[in-house]
Design an enzyme around this catalytic site. Structure first.
Site, PDB file in Angstrom:
ATOM      1  N   GLY A   1      75.676  16.718  53.142  1.00  0.00           N
ATOM      2  CA  GLY A   1      75.590  15.263  53.087  1.00  0.00           C
ATOM      3  C   GLY A   1      74.312  14.827  52.386  1.00  0.00           C
ATOM      4  N   CYS A   2      74.272  13.569  51.977  1.00  0.00           N
ATOM      5  CA  CYS A   2      73.136  13.056  51.208  1.00  0.00           C
ATOM      6  C   CYS A   2      71.878  12.954  52.073  1.00  0.00           C
ATOM      7  CB  CYS A   2      73.492  11.716  50.580  1.00  0.00           C
ATOM      8  SG  CYS A   2      74.183  10.500  51.729  1.00  0.00           S
TER       9      CYS A   2
END
Lengths: 262, 262, 262, 262
Positions: free
Chosen positions: C74-75
């Protein structure tokens, strides 16, 4: 930007048999009188001014290829000239009734932090500026003049500021000499630009973010009542400045014209 | 803003038996040593510094009402103090473990057009600044100190810049001395602020645009693992500056506290 | 994005002896119970979940090189893990007292046009969301856990939305086990990342626009009172998503790790 | 917005002897054929359409005062009509050669969250839309028609979208029948609007943020070569919508015209 500086240095470069691309406006206007009037300066390098080539490859590719001095065009004139020249050349439009209504992101105003471009002042506003007085108005006219034999063009130019970083959209209102269809207009553009790597004709209207960070000029046209409306979008910092300089350099040095460009 | 100027003029105003609200930071820090350390100046008006009242009406309404000199609070300290004082006063949280993580619109950086706030530089970026060195860090600590008897507060303050015109959101991390429910936290706030015209407790999280151009401070809380998180939003130019000055003026002159304010 | 879809298709890809990089969250959490709790779904492909490798090349380069299935991170977890792991690994910080305060551009919220991300609603506001409830909180914890032997990490994660297109800045508050200097902290990072092509340690604070459209993670640290503060910036759509997937692909196929990336 | 709804309900209101201000476009176009052509609907309330008054107080104050049904004008037509009518009325300009080039903040596109107005799509772009096809083109023409005896006006209307929340700037290109000075143009406006509380004539060019959240229309003019250029700025949600409705209500009920308005 810092107009008046380049013409102090270019003579030395030319004497040294170098080739140059000038980013300033010093060699864009062929008539010293125009320069004096619009830049409030006397041109001091008339010799090189005479042989300088206006660096719009779509119009002057061959002359740029052999040029010793190229005047890199202004951002607004790039977007305007590409939208007008083919129609003028085809004799479709009235040269004395041209309106260029443009809008630019704030990077077009330069890097100096002025009060009017301070973020909180600029974030949520839209305005016109220098209406009828912007130096690019004469640059557009002089770029168009060669395409109407024996006459002068008259351009009304109205720039606006958009609260975004980059991009120019020009909405150009042109008066057809005879009634014309949008298909015909697009056909004229298609023929003019069919081999051009950086001009993209589009059916739908152009948007500045579709040319952002690229050297493309996106263009579309409409015919509405008594006018042809041409819309053209460029990134003012790429096709309208540094990217076009690279394109010119590529042409001057005979390398692939798209090298180093997107 | 122009700290160091007010303390040159306030003595004359006080001598003339006028009342004043100072917009600068000159009278916010009671300890001359704090002022010297954080503002790099020697305070030259200790007499008036001593009786100046910190102008946060939610904390000092009665003293403001009779004050001759009110020090209008900083924008970040307003949002932080309102989020912390009731919990400190209730003895719920550890005074030495307070983290205030704030983000402000660019108007918080003042009116001077600096390169880093030039529109094209600022439009599409987020960053922290002055981490651990911002003057409002000590202002927050000194505002909290009176609510812990005999101890000092330790606040870590990290301001950020948001590409918008106005608004501050503070995300405050507090360590409960004993496990606590969010309902209990909200109850403490409800009791502290039930009569306050400008503090709005919310179940959902506050957003800066819901307080923009108003004198409100919106506030909500969550309990996550070992921390109470309080979120508070103000408009840095209204409750964080001019609006609060008007509120203070209303209190000082006994008019309706909300007069002239939304 | 569309979590729950990938695990329906990955078994077929693995059966066909293909290799895959999964962009969704389906293979990021090793514990099926975590997946069930945070994604409200029963994991239906436990066999492949077991051998999937978390695709953060700075941590798992060798395992990615031979992996058949890579779970692209995920970012937010990318920006957080890079800021925390070296300090955890060096035994410098308390694993149960980690606060990750992050802010993301709106592209992080996906492509679906929701009312709250409609331009006029979003243009001039800042807010926190999903405080203590965001799925990336557990992803960060599980990514950190292997670096503390026999203990679990506890992370408080607070995401915010910034009115810009792209970019994440994480401000990470860490508690040193013993007093530590910022020089020592930076030295630990320098050793961890000295050969990393996409991690840039900086003395000054990172800004999201300096990593925009690149695969870089810019990082800096400060020590303020009782906390180490690490700031890390990534482009949520590049190092936080597609760019990292390309980096993983490069590692998996043994080509230059930076190929196709800026 | 939801055109076609109002005409279902207005008959009941009129039968009940109530007075109404319609926010939709249902009663703006006097000719049912225009409505059918531009709104793709047959008008079902011709009786009330006939006596409805177009709610631009600067043009129709007296008729609004006694009107039972007022059609609140569109945002673009408000900014355009105020910029054109006095010059048309003075016989200064050619009615068949009018170009209205307008730019609007995104709130002008309504509240529905469409993909093209999703924040990340919109934040950094400028574009024209509905060129030659926008319904406000005919509304502008019909508003101007009464001011040229026995002729029709022809308006070319090009709207653009600006990445800001609110505000409209119209740049109007008009062809003088005889050469005219900017002083004369401004004099005509001064006489037309000298008693108007919400029209501000300005020497400098108008900016949308100077009318934001107000009911003002700021206006200026230039003469450039063969054209008069009039620039007018309104807030599309105030003078271009709700504020004008309040102004109309004030006129209808004989209260102070500026009541409740800034």
């Amino acid at each position: 930007m810092h107009n008046g500086i380049a013409m102090q240095h270019v003579p030395k470069l030319m004497d040294a048999e170098l080739r140059a691309i000038d980013f300033s406006a010093d060699y864009r206007l062929k008539e010293p009188a125009d320069y004096a009037q619009w830049y409030n300066k006397t041109h001091i390098d008339l010799a090189n001014l005479e042989h300088a080539v206006y660096g719009l490859p779509e119009l002057y590719r061959e002359r740029i290829a052999s040029a010793r001095l190229v005047a890199n065009p202004g951002c607004y004139p790039t977007s305007a000239a590409l939208a007008i020249v083919p129609l003028l050349q085809a004799g479709l439009i009235e040269p004395q009734d041209i309106i260029v209504d443009s809008a630019s992101g704030i990077s077009g105003a330069g890097r100096d932090p002025k009060p009017e471009h301070h973020f909180p002042e600029r974030h949520e506003t839209f305005e016109a500026y220098s209406v009828g007085k912007h130096r690019h108005m004469v640059e557009i006219e002089r770029t168009l003049d060669p395409y109407v034999r024996g006459r002068k063009c008259a351009v009304i130019f109205t720039p606006h500021l958009v609260p975004m970083e980059r991009g120019i959209l020009s909405t150009v209102y042109l008066k057809p000499i005879q009634p014309v269809s949008v298909e015909h207009v697009m056909q004229v553009f298609a023929e003019a630009y069919e081999s051009e790597p950086f001009v993209r004709l589009r059916e739908r209207l152009p948007r500045t973010n579709e040319v952002a960070r690229t050297n493309f000029c996106d263009m579309s046209a409409r015919v509405v009542k008594s006018r042809i409306i041409v819309l053209s979008a460029v990134d003012n910092m790429v096709k309208g400045a540094a990217g076009q300089a690279i394109q010119n350099m590529n042409v001057m040095f005979g390398v692939e014209e798209t090298a180093g460009l997107i």
